[in-house]
Each structure stands twice: as structure tokens, then as C-alpha cells.
Design a protein around this motif. Structure first.
Motif, PDB file in Angstrom:
ATOM      1  N   ASP A  72       0.832  -1.206   0.000  1.00  0.00           N
ATOM      2  CA  ASP A  72       0.000   0.000   0.000  1.00  0.00           C
ATOM      3  C   ASP A  72       0.869   1.260   0.000  1.00  0.00           C
ATOM      4  OD1 ASP A  72      -2.239  -1.586   0.015  1.00  0.00           O
ATOM      5  OD2 ASP A  72      -2.563  -1.444   2.181  1.00  0.00           O
ATOM      6  N   GLU A  73       1.980   1.221   0.732  1.00  0.00           N
ATOM      7  CA  GLU A  73       2.880   2.382   0.765  1.00  0.00           C
ATOM      8  C   GLU A  73       3.483   2.652  -0.618  1.00  0.00           C
ATOM      9  OE1 GLU A  73       5.738   1.341   3.706  1.00  0.00           O
ATOM     10  OE2 GLU A  73       4.454   1.857   5.419  1.00  0.00           O
ATOM     11  N   LEU A  74       3.865   1.588  -1.301  1.00  0.00           N
ATOM     12  CA  LEU A  74       4.427   1.754  -2.648  1.00  0.00           C
ATOM     13  C   LEU A  74       3.393   2.341  -3.602  1.00  0.00           C
ATOM     14  CD1 LEU A  74       6.549  -1.499  -3.152  1.00  0.00           C
ATOM     15  CD2 LEU A  74       7.380   0.838  -3.091  1.00  0.00           C
ATOM     16  N   LYS A  75       2.172   1.833  -3.531  1.00  0.00           N
ATOM     17  CA  LYS A  75       1.124   2.352  -4.419  1.00  0.00           C
ATOM     18  C   LYS A  75       0.835   3.817  -4.134  1.00  0.00           C
ATOM     19  CE  LYS A  75      -1.202  -2.051  -5.250  1.00  0.00           C
ATOM     20  NZ  LYS A  75      -2.453  -2.821  -5.094  1.00  0.00           N
ATOM     21  N   ALA A  76       0.834   4.183  -2.841  1.00  0.00           N
ATOM     22  CA  ALA A  76       0.596   5.583  -2.485  1.00  0.00           C
ATOM     23  C   ALA A  76       1.727   6.467  -2.993  1.00  0.00           C
ATOM     24  CB  ALA A  76       0.446   5.710  -0.970  1.00  0.00           C
ATOM     25  N   GLU A  77       2.947   5.963  -2.898  1.00  0.00           N
ATOM     26  CA  GLU A  77       4.106   6.715  -3.374  1.00  0.00           C
ATOM     27  C   GLU A  77       4.003   6.991  -4.879  1.00  0.00           C
ATOM     28  OE1 GLU A  77       8.675   5.432  -4.358  1.00  0.00           O
ATOM     29  OE2 GLU A  77       7.869   4.826  -2.409  1.00  0.00           O
TER      30      GLU A  77
END
Length: 468
Positions: free
Chosen positions: A92-97
Motif C-alpha cells: 500500500d505504501e508503494l502504491k501511495a508513493e
């Protein structure tokens, strides 16, 4: 009753051996396998090359000719997510980034190239770690061979000591009525003890070496797991970036759809790579105005550029055409994949011909990146070469990559040097080259052409200093 010197030495030696052997299981049996296919140490198959299965002809593979769309990109992304073990929080953090870069093509380009570079470095480190683990396993087997070979000798010595302990030697040594016998016993013990001590020291040294090997192997396995985690994270980052870029492009125009279909039709009719490149190059004007202009700008007097100016030009992630004229880029191109060069330009290819390019044996599922800036002239299956990519790099030059399993770019797309183009499979795809590795490992074929004539690519690649 006090134990005799022989008894004490025998017990000490026996205790050392038993403790050492019980504490050190075989490394090859206890090593924790790292995740993914790259965890097992690489082996080079030395069996004669077999003819691998032929790749499907372009004319019989309409699915490969379909225009890539956001839906297919999303399915590719979901496939990557299903194959990795990252936590949902990290995903999820990667997608948000990446979502924060929405619409910013320059940032997306820079992120793609940086992620591809991290994958490349992680692949190199994984290969190095696997090599070191192989060496440790060989060392361990050598030490265990020495210990196994001395088992019979050690057993005989312990049996002799046991017999001495059953007949306590003090009565022999200090018997005043048999001074000669006592002297002989003393000489015997004096001869045995140093040999036993040397054997005990040798066994102790081997056991210590086994302990060191096990400790080193555990450290290497931790490094291997860390690098596999990097590979998984960067693969997800790349897949997410590609999906985001294609969503940003939206529906492709009818002109590009026609371009895709025309390229596939040309590939179906072409009977050789030379014919395919020639027919595609003749249609270059329909790819894009920028591509046609770059191809037409053949200047025999190349501009003189300093290394600093060249690096600065390549650092512009917003560019939509080659950073420098292709002739100026000699010595600065990116090697498309990590691997071992198994066939040089001009060498016999194993099929009665001469190689017009170079061949790299790569890791399974190795990443393949663009060797130079350029436009995608063709991507897809062709004859028995597996999946191929042909780039128009300007000034009459083309770059060909063959033997891929998956391709993530589209015809007409401009790619910057170092951008991911696709991945290799788990074995050689297509009958492109005969090597000592046979078909057990994937092989990437790389070819440069100028005005559709093969060019020796050897001097075109960047050195580690330049590429860094």
C-alpha cells in the motif's frame, strides 16, 4: 581410583569428536532456502545443447499483437502482487508513493530508471552471494571428507586407549622388579601421546573450520534474503509505475493501433531479421515525427561532447527524443541485462553461421532494460527468436534484443536508456544460440545495426564508472 594418562587422553579425544560432530549438521542439509527461484546456487549445464521448442510464429500469435491497455496492465500488476511476499502495508505504501506521481511523466520516468538500476544491482549481489555459498558448501564437504576419512584411524586409536585403560599402565611403568618393561612402556606412551595430540589438534581445527563455515553461510543467507526482498519490492514498484503510465495515456489512437497491426503484419511476412528491420525502418515515418527526424539526422560530423555534457543529457528524465546522437553515445550504452557473455560478435553461432551480435546467459527471470534511447519499432514473437524488441535509436541505427519471455513496452513508445523493457524466462527461448549452458538457462541475444548492417557492439557499452 585415579585415571591413567592414556585413559584421560582417550576420553578427552572421544569427547571432543562427539561434541563437535553432534553440534555441526551438514550445511547443505540445514541451509535455509531463500525465497524465489534465485535462492538455489546457479549451476552451469555442460550437456550438449538440445534444440529447444520453437517459439510461435508471429503470424500465428494474434494475442501478442493486441494493443496493450490499462486493463492488461492492471492484470499484470495483480500477477506481480500475487507472486511476492511483501506485507500488505508495504504494498500500500508503494502504491501511495506512485499515486503521488500521477500525471508527472518526468517523475515516473526517473522512478522507473532508478528502480531498474536497483534491480540490476540486487541481481548482481544475488549472483555473488550464490557463488560464495557454493564455495562454502564445497569447503564444508572437503572438511567433512577429511573427518570421515580419519574415522577408522580414530576408532583404532580409541580402541587401543581403551585396552590400556583396562590394564592400568602405572603397574607396568613403576614396577621395581621389571625396570626394562617399565622403560619400554614409558617409551611406548611417549611415542603415542604426541601422535594423539597431533590428531586431536587436527580434528579440533577441522571442527573449528566447520563452525566458521556455518557462521559464514548463515550471514550469506541473510544477505540473500535481503536482496530477494529488494527484488520483490522493486518488481512491484516497476509494475505499478507501468500500470500508472498506461492509465495516464488512456485509450490509444487509431493511428497507433494501425501502427501495431502493420508491424505485426510485416513481421509475419519477413523471413529474416535483416528483412524485418529493413521493412520496419522503411515505415519509421509513421511511428512518430520525432523518430523520423532523428532517423533522418545522419550527420557524418558528429558533435564533440564532453563526458559531463553527455551525462547531463542522459540525466534529463523529461526527454522525448534521444539525449544525444547515437554515434556520440558510443561507450555509454547500458548493458541490457546482467549475465555472462557466452558468444562474441563474429564467433560461430553453433548453427553453421556467424553471430552478428552477442549472447548473454542470464539469471532466470532477469530484468531487461533499454540499452539506449529510442522508439519501439517492434515487440512480440518472431520466427524462432522468442519475444524480441527492436528499437530505432536514430541516425540509421537499430538495437535488437531477442529471447525475452515478457515485454512491457508498446510499439511506437519512446523509451529512455535504462528503462525496463521486459524479463527473461527460466530457460533459453527459441533457437537463437548454441552455448555450453544448453537450454537450461535463459539466453539474451543483443544486436546493433547501422543502415541494417550488423555492427560490433563490443565497444559501445559503458564501463562501471561511466554507468555509475
Amino acid at each position: 581410583m585415579a585415571r591413567s594418562p592414556g585413559t584421560k587422553l582417550g576420553l578427552l579425544l572421544a569427547g571432543t569428536l562427539l561434541a563437535g560432530f553432534s553440534a555441526l549438521p551438514l550445511l547443505a542439509q540445514t541451509a535455509t532456502p531463500a525465497q524465489g527461484p534465485a535462492a538455489s546456487p546457479p549451476t552451469l549445464d555442460t550437456t550438449p545443447a538440445a534444440d529447444p521448442a520453437m517459439a510461435p510464429d508471429a503470424a500465428t500469435a494474434p494475442a501478442a499483437a493486441a494493443v496493450s491497455d490499462p486493463a492488461s496492465s492492471q492484470s499484470d500488476l495483480e500477477a506481480v502482487e500475487a507472486s511476492i511476499s511483501l506485507s500488505q502495508q508495504r504494498m500500500d505504501e508503494l502504491k501511495a508513493e506512485i499515486a503521488a506521481m500521477q500525471g508527472d511523466r518526468t517523475q515516473q520516468n526517473a522512478a522507473l530508471i532508478a528502480a531498474a538500476q536497483r534491480v540490476k544491482l540486487a541481481e548482481i549481489e544475488v549472483a555473488d552471494v550464490e557463488g560464495r555459498l557454493n564455495d562454502l558448501i564445497v569447503s564444508e564437504l572437503e572438511v567433512r571428507g577429511r573427518l570421515d576419512g580419519s574415522n577408522a584411524e580414530i576408532a583404532n586409536v580409541l580402541a587401543a586407549l581403551e585396552r590400556i585403560s583396562l590394564n592400568p599402565p602405572p603397574a607396568l611403568i613403576v614396577d621395581p622388579d621389571d625396570a626394562l618393561g617399565s622403560a619400554r612402556s614409558a617409551i611406548l606412551i611417549a611415542a603415542i601421546v604426541p601422535q594423539l595430540r597431533a590428531k586431536a589438534d587436527s580434528v579440533t581445527a577441522d571442527l573449528t573450520e566447520l563452525t566458521n563455515i556455518k557462521t559464514a553461510a548463515q550471514a550469506e543467507e541473510a544477505t540473500l534474503r535481503a536482496n530477494h526482498a529488494v527484488l520483490e519490492e522493486e518488481q512491484l514498484r516497476i509494475a505499478t509505475l507501468i500500470a500508472a503510465r498506461k492509465q495516464g495515456i488512456g485509450v490509444r489512437t487509431a493511428e497507433l493501433d494501425a501502427e501495431q497491426q502493420q508491424a505485426v503484419a510485416l513481421a509475419a511476412r519477413a523471413t529474416s531479421l535483416k528483412e524485418l528491420v529493413d521493412s520496419l525502418s522503411s515505415q519509421v515515418s509513421s511511428v512518430s515525427t520525432a523518430a523520423a527526424a532523428a532517423d533522418a539526422a545522419v550527420d557524418p560530423d558528429l558533435p564533440v561532447m564532453t563526458p559531463e555534457a553527455i551525462h547531463l543529457a542522459f540525466a534529463d528524465s523529461a526527454r522525448l527524443e534521444p539525449a544525444v546522437p547515437f554515434g556520440v553515445a558510443k561507450g555509454y550504452l547500458a548493458m541490457p541485462a546482467n549475465g555472462v557473455n557466452v558468444l562474441d560478435y563474429g564467433s560461430r553461432d553453433g548453427f553453421g553461421g556467424i553471430s552478428h551480435g552477442i549472447s548473454l546467459v542470464t539469471r532466470a527471470e532477469a530484468q531487461v532494460v533499454a540499452p539506449a534511447d529510442g522508439w519501439v519499432l517492434y515487440k512480440g514473437p518472431y520466427l524462432n527468436y522468442g519475444q524480441i524488441i527492436i528499437l530505432n535509436t536514430g541516425q540509421g541505427y537499430t538495437a535488437l534484443l531477442a529471447g525475452l519471455e515478457t515485454v512491457t513496452v508498446d510499439i511506437g513508445q519512446f523509451v529512455q536508456m535504462g528503462m525496463p523493457l521486459g524479463t527473461m524466462g527460466s530457460r533459453t527461448i527459441g533457437r537463437t544460440v548454441t552455448t555450453s549452458a544448453g537450454a537450461a538457462q535463459p539466453t539474451l541475444y543483443i544486436e546493433l545495426r547501422h543502415n541494417n548492417e550488423p555492427v560490433d557492439p563490443t565497444a559501445w557499452w559503458a564501463t562501471p564508472t561511466q554507468s555509475g
